[in-house]
Design an enzyme around this catalytic site. Structure first.
Site, mmCIF file in Angstrom:
data_model
loop_
_atom_site.group_PDB
_atom_site.id
_atom_site.type_symbol
_atom_site.label_atom_id
_atom_site.label_comp_id
_atom_site.label_asym_id
_atom_site.label_seq_id
_atom_site.Cartn_x
_atom_site.Cartn_y
_atom_site.Cartn_z
ATOM 1 N N GLU A 31 -20.524 -62.229 -10.286
ATOM 2 C CA GLU A 31 -20.765 -60.691 -11.054
ATOM 3 C C GLU A 31 -21.065 -60.986 -12.225
ATOM 4 O O GLU A 31 -20.192 -60.935 -13.046
ATOM 5 C CB GLU A 31 -20.210 -59.799 -10.639
ATOM 6 N N GLU A 85 -28.171 -56.070 -40.179
ATOM 7 C CA GLU A 85 -26.744 -55.646 -39.637
ATOM 8 C C GLU A 85 -26.236 -55.293 -40.853
ATOM 9 O O GLU A 85 -25.522 -53.775 -40.642
ATOM 10 C CB GLU A 85 -26.284 -56.087 -38.257
ATOM 11 N N GLU A 89 -25.537 -51.836 -42.014
ATOM 12 C CA GLU A 89 -24.353 -50.601 -41.270
ATOM 13 C C GLU A 89 -22.922 -50.070 -43.182
ATOM 14 O O GLU A 89 -21.853 -49.310 -42.666
ATOM 15 C CB GLU A 89 -23.509 -51.119 -40.262
ATOM 16 N N GLY A 108 -15.154 -64.261 -18.588
ATOM 17 C CA GLY A 108 -15.102 -63.932 -17.066
ATOM 18 C C GLY A 108 -16.138 -63.282 -16.446
ATOM 19 O O GLY A 108 -15.936 -63.036 -15.918
ATOM 20 N N GLU A 112 -21.932 -62.673 -23.283
ATOM 21 C CA GLU A 112 -22.234 -62.201 -24.815
ATOM 22 C C GLU A 112 -21.212 -63.191 -25.506
ATOM 23 O O GLU A 112 -20.090 -64.068 -25.134
ATOM 24 C CB GLU A 112 -21.254 -60.877 -25.012
ATOM 25 N N GLU A 131 -29.040 -43.450 -35.225
ATOM 26 C CA GLU A 131 -28.485 -41.893 -34.584
ATOM 27 C C GLU A 131 -27.465 -41.767 -34.215
ATOM 28 O O GLU A 131 -26.450 -41.016 -33.839
ATOM 29 C CB GLU A 131 -29.370 -40.556 -34.593
ATOM 30 N N GLU A 133 -24.807 -43.950 -34.044
ATOM 31 C CA GLU A 133 -23.475 -44.411 -33.943
ATOM 32 C C GLU A 133 -22.791 -43.257 -35.999
ATOM 33 O O GLU A 133 -23.754 -42.633 -36.503
ATOM 34 C CB GLU A 133 -24.033 -45.954 -36.006
#
Length: 169
Positions: A31, A85, A89, A108, A112, A131, A133
């Site tokens: 999974e 980004e 940010e 595991g 990503e 909005e 963040e």
């Protein structure tokens, strides 16, 4: 053997199950969270300073200190994501973006992969956070960052990895 079944489809994450044959010959059902990938940016300022974000994370219901980071958009390359980004940010654009490496934060259960970048030659631009963040960019010296870390105030794994990769921890 690549039989997949989507268990849950989200806005940018999908949870799937998949049959996988292990090196020892055993077949297991795995999974996993399918993730498009992400970037972390270490934004360097003159005089041995860098920017960390004080960001509210609703999943843990707390503010934490983090390096700027973000998820890749569809067909976006990591360097372009890093440039986007950092502006969104921190309110700075970078003249130079250098790839430092990559990490798998939770191999595991997730695909990503986070690419880490150093950003230099920063110039101020307009901040345009999304909005959802809640972000407060703050400037720190190396000594202040080490003090925050020793006090248990920097707990985000990707941030710790980025600070280690650039020699600040």
């Amino acid at each position: 053997m690549a039989q997949k079944k989507a268990a849950r489809k989200g806005r940018f994450l999908n949870i799937v199950t998949k049959k996988k044959k292990l090196p020892n010959g055993i077949v297991v059902t795995v999974e996993m969270v399918k993730h498009p990938g992400a970037v972390v940016i270490i934004p360097f300022l003159p005089k041995n300073r860098l920017i960390l974000l004080r960001q509210f994370r609703p999943v843990i219901n707390a503010y934490i200190y983090e390096l700027p980071a973000g998820t890749l958009e569809k067909k976006e390359v990591p360097a372009a994501c890093a440039r986007r980004e950092i502006q969104e940010e921190t309110g700075y654009a970078a003249k130079k973006i250098t790839r430092l490496g990559a990490i798998y934060p939770v191999p595991g259960y997730s695909t990503e992969k986070i690419s880490l970048f150093a950003a230099e030659g920063l110039t101020p631009v307009a901040v345009c956070c999304e909005e959802d963040e809640v972000i407060d960019p703050r400037v720190f010296t190396r000594a202040q960052i080490k003090k925050l870390f020793r006090a248990g105030k920097i707990v985000d794994a990707k941030t710790i990895c980025g600070l280690v990769m650039c020699g600040w921890l």
